[in-house]
Design an enzyme around this catalytic site. Structure first.
Site, PDB file in Angstrom:
ATOM      1  N   PRO A 283     -16.674  -2.221 -16.167  1.00 12.18           N
ATOM      2  CA  PRO A 283     -16.008  -1.116 -15.471  1.00 12.18           C
ATOM      3  C   PRO A 283     -15.690  -1.472 -14.023  1.00 12.18           C
ATOM      4  CG  PRO A 283     -18.361  -0.733 -15.528  1.00 12.18           C
ATOM      5  CD  PRO A 283     -18.136  -2.013 -16.289  1.00 12.18           C
ATOM      6  N   GLY A 284     -14.547  -1.048 -13.585  1.00 14.71           N
ATOM      7  CA  GLY A 284     -14.179  -1.235 -12.178  1.00 14.71           C
ATOM      8  C   GLY A 284     -13.923   0.119 -11.557  1.00 14.71           C
ATOM      9  N   ARG A 285     -12.738   0.673 -11.870  1.00 15.58           N
ATOM     10  CA  ARG A 285     -12.296   1.939 -11.282  1.00 15.58           C
ATOM     11  C   ARG A 285     -13.333   3.046 -11.448  1.00 15.58           C
ATOM     12  NH1 ARG A 285      -6.627   3.063 -11.179  1.00 15.58           N
ATOM     13  NH2 ARG A 285      -6.487   1.594 -12.882  1.00 15.58           N
ATOM     14  N   TYR A 325       3.081   1.763  -8.483  1.00 16.27           N
ATOM     15  CA  TYR A 325       2.980   2.412  -9.797  1.00 16.27           C
ATOM     16  C   TYR A 325       3.380   3.872  -9.762  1.00 16.27           C
ATOM     17  CZ  TYR A 325      -0.708  -1.211 -10.038  1.00 16.27           C
ATOM     18  OH  TYR A 325      -1.439  -2.348  -9.953  1.00 16.27           O
ATOM     19  N   CYS A 353       9.149  -0.699   6.850  1.00 17.63           N
ATOM     20  CA  CYS A 353      10.601  -0.603   6.688  1.00 17.63           C
ATOM     21  C   CYS A 353      11.013  -0.774   5.226  1.00 17.63           C
ATOM     22  CB  CYS A 353      11.275  -1.647   7.555  1.00 17.63           C
ATOM     23  SG  CYS A 353      10.673  -1.567   9.230  1.00 17.63           S
TER      24      CYS A 353
END
Ligand code: LLP
Length: 445
Positions: A283-285, A325, A353
């Site tokens: 797991p990360g998020r 995204y 910019c």
């Protein structure tokens, strides 16, 4: 973002017990801020959901690789999922034991293989037969054997964003299951390689559990088949990908996210029953996403005809997800708006910019003025780690809060450090200084 760790007290947003406004005074804006209490809580909840299973939780460093964040998890017993020599070094430096590290990634170099072998990691997740051949050569040259899990592409659609789905047949990840089976049953052994397991990862920010079940069932069927064919497999790496709630104002979404972890764990417990395999999770998020904020200050408010733009001092170089995204991050004022404040749709944009340097379009927000502080929430995962110095903007600092204590865990990048990486080629240095105003301008750098 679990509201407990980011409460408003007396109308002021806090991280645990520390007011965000005070941190902003101390470190300047923009900056990232993580709650160690939230990190610990998310790890403990996930570990509790999996309790009773022979599981190693290998935190996916790519989500947030600050040493202090990795160490928070390492201290709770976590391993690490790394995808580069840089991440491997970070994991080891933060105290993750090598035997709890898996090295994933579709394009490991020979040098990275050496680094993993020399460290003595738990396993390489191999993603192609060509990679397997190189790993075999490298391991033999080092006089050792590489522990390997073959990453299988289960051909399952994870139902997440196209940009972050990884388990379909048209994705670059993993080895087609039939090909993997034919190879493993046909070859069985390769010098310098010890096949220990199978791995999958079908995508990130999954909100539906059904694709996991299909994937794990396919993986387990292959595991049994290969063991029956005589391969001494003993480990299944089930990857990461569990989605979080980015919309904390919607209680049902928050509850849905909590339920998702329980459903996921239930699927795993059900399938693991009677299965003779160690399990790895990546797991990360889930562990870091809701434990962090990006804090920014309003520079200007500008009306262009009908449209109101709130220009803030953070930009797409600091937090890329909205530009890349179309990702949605909650935006909250650090000083709570009055209960009767009128919300008005505004575009929240950065100074870079590019038109895509836009964090939110037509977002209903309370009245804002110059110097107000705002936060982007759920910015603990894939946020600082994806930052760049585009437009020569120095990388933002990171702060970790625990209870009533705070610490800068990464300093703001100094301008000299950023510019000082550049070198003039010889032919620009060879000219007399008088002819070269640039050299004079750069001094002896
Ligand atoms: N394992 C493997 C092999 C992975 O490729 C990933 C994520 C993970 C584990 C961790 O997945 P998680 O639990 O964090 O979903 N930058 C994108 C996300 C890219 C995910 C890449 N791989 C974003 O900002 O949404």
């Amino acid at each position: 973002m679990s509201s407990n760790y980011f409460p408003y007290r007396d109308g002021q947003l806090h991280v645990s017990q520390v007011p965000v406004a005070r941190l902003a005074e101390e470190v300047g804006t923009p900056f990232y801020c993580y709650s160690a209490d939230a990190l610990e809580n998310s790890y403990r909840s996930f570990a509790a959901a999996l309790s009773g299973l022979p599981a190693t939780i290998c935190y996916a460093l790519k989500a947030n690789s600050n040493q202090a964040v990795i160490k928070t998890f390492a201290d709770l017993g976590a391993g690490a999922d790394v995808v580069s020599e840089g991440e491997l070094r970070r994991a080891l430096a933060a105290g993750v034991p090598a035997e709890r590290i898996v090295f994933a990634g579709v394009g490991k170099t020979g040098q990275e293989m050496i680094a993993g072998l020399d460290a003595g990691i738990m396993q390489f997740n191999v993603e192609s037969l060509a990679e397997l051949e190189l790993l075999s050569q490298v391991a033999q040259q080092r006089g050792t054997t590489a522990p390997v899990a073959v990453r299988v592409n289960p051909n399952v659609d994870a139902g997440t964003l196209d940009q972050i789905t990884t388990g379909r047949a048209d994705s670059k990840f993993g080895i087609d299951a039939t090909e993997a089976r034919d190879f493993l049953t046909g070859t069985g052994s390769l010098p310098g390689i010890r096949f220990e397991g199978l791995a999958v990862h079908i995508g990130s920010q999954l909100t539906d559990i059904a694709p996991y079940r299909t994937t794990f069932e396919r993986l387990i069927a292959l595991y049994h088949e290969l063991r029956e064919a005589g391969l001494p497999l003993r480990r299944l790496d089930l990857g990461g990908g569990i989605g979080i709630s980015y919309k904390h104002h919607l209680q049902e979404q928050v509850e849905e996210a909590e339920q998702r972890v329980r459903d996921y764990a239930q699927v795993v417990h059900g399938l693991a029953d009677g299965l003779d395999a160690e399990l790895v999770f990546e797991p990360g998020r889930l562990l870091v996403g809701n434990a962090g904020l990006l804090v920014t200050r309003v520079l200007y408010v500008k009306d262009n005809g009908e449209r109101r733009f709130v220009i803030v001092d953070a930009a797409m170089n600091d937090l890329l997800r909205p530009s890349l995204y179309d990702a949605w991050h909650e935006i909250l004022p650090v000083s709570a708006a009055a209960a009767n404040a009128e919300l008005r749709p505004v575009d929240v944009v950065g100074p870079v910019c590019e038109s895509t340097d836009t964090f939110a379009k037509q977002r209903p927000l309370p009245p804002l003025k110059k110097d107000d502080l705002l936060v982007f929430s759920s910015a603990g995962a894939y946020s600082f780690v994806m930052a760049s110095t585009y437009n020569s903007r120095p990388l933002a600092p990171e702060v970790l809060v625990r209870g009533d204590r705070s610490a800068i865990v990464r300093a703001r990048m100094e301008y000299d450090a950023m510019i000082g990486q550049d070198r003039l080629p010889d032919w620009q240095n060879e000219r007399a200084d008088g002819d070269n105003p640039q050299k004079t301008a750069l001094g002896a750098a």
